[in-house]
Scaffold this motif. Structure first.
Motif, PDB file in Angstrom:
ATOM      1  N   UNK A  14     -24.627  24.914 -28.092  1.00  0.00           N
ATOM      2  CA  UNK A  14     -24.165  24.775 -29.483  1.00  0.00           C
ATOM      3  C   UNK A  14     -22.649  24.610 -29.500  1.00  0.00           C
ATOM      4  N   UNK A  15     -22.182  23.759 -30.407  1.00  0.00           N
ATOM      5  CA  UNK A  15     -20.749  23.562 -30.583  1.00  0.00           C
ATOM      6  C   UNK A  15     -20.120  22.590 -29.602  1.00  0.00           C
ATOM      7  N   UNK A  16     -20.936  21.951 -28.775  1.00  0.00           N
ATOM      8  CA  UNK A  16     -20.376  21.047 -27.761  1.00  0.00           C
ATOM      9  C   UNK A  16     -20.792  19.607 -28.001  1.00  0.00           C
ATOM     10  N   UNK A  17     -19.853  18.691 -27.763  1.00  0.00           N
ATOM     11  CA  UNK A  17     -20.166  17.270 -27.741  1.00  0.00           C
ATOM     12  C   UNK A  17     -20.833  16.995 -26.403  1.00  0.00           C
ATOM     13  N   UNK A  18     -21.985  16.328 -26.439  1.00  0.00           N
ATOM     14  CA  UNK A  18     -22.785  16.140 -25.225  1.00  0.00           C
ATOM     15  C   UNK A  18     -23.067  14.674 -24.960  1.00  0.00           C
TER      16      UNK A  18
END
Length: 148
Positions: free
Chosen positions: A131-135
């Motif tokens: 969560x909260x990460x650009x992937x």
């Protein structure tokens, strides 16, 4: 033979690799050679992820990047809890990064990751670890079927 394209109700079998912004691999189906299966529109993956699969066919390879809100969502501070160390089984190593299963009132299990230990206080994060990460995603479509 015509290619079957992924649409709103397709059942899709695919390999995936999820990479963090620094290029490190966060998860992949290739390690155990166990492809993922998805029924489009069932809510198991986000609409943003599904939109990137639409129109692909068997043998397609695609790379795409999803912002946090289109991947596993933003980290929710309400999902971070402080607990007394005494609530944990003595077999559990209370170290940051350790994932612990907690029984819910309905008998189900929910996983939380220990973020911090200070004295008798343990901070547990119940957000998805990504969560909260650009992937960055790499997918290879292995099979597509469209219910008749």
């Amino acid at each position: 033979m015509t290619d079957t394209l992924i649409s709103d109700h397709s059942e899709v079998t695919f390999h995936f690799t999820i990479k963090l912004e620094d290029g490190s691999v966060a998860d992949t189906s290739r390690t155990q050679d166990k492809p993922a299966r998805l029924k489009m529109g069932d809510g198991s993956l986000t609409a943003g992820f599904e939109a990137c699969l639409k129109g692909l066919s068997i043998g397609s390879n695609k790379s795409f990047t999803l912002a946090p809100e289109d991947a596993f969502g933003m980290s929710n501070p309400d999902q971070i809890h402080h607990m007394e160390a005494a609530r944990f089984s003595p077999e559990i190593e209370l170290e940051p990064g350790v994932i612990v299963g907690f029984e819910q009132p309905n008998g189900g299990q929910v996983a939380g990751m220990i973020r911090e230990v200070q004295g008798d206080s343990v901070t547990v994060d119940f957000n998805h670890p990504l969560a909260g990460q650009t992937l960055n995603f790499d997918v290879e479509i292995l099979d597509v079927s469209n219910p008749g």
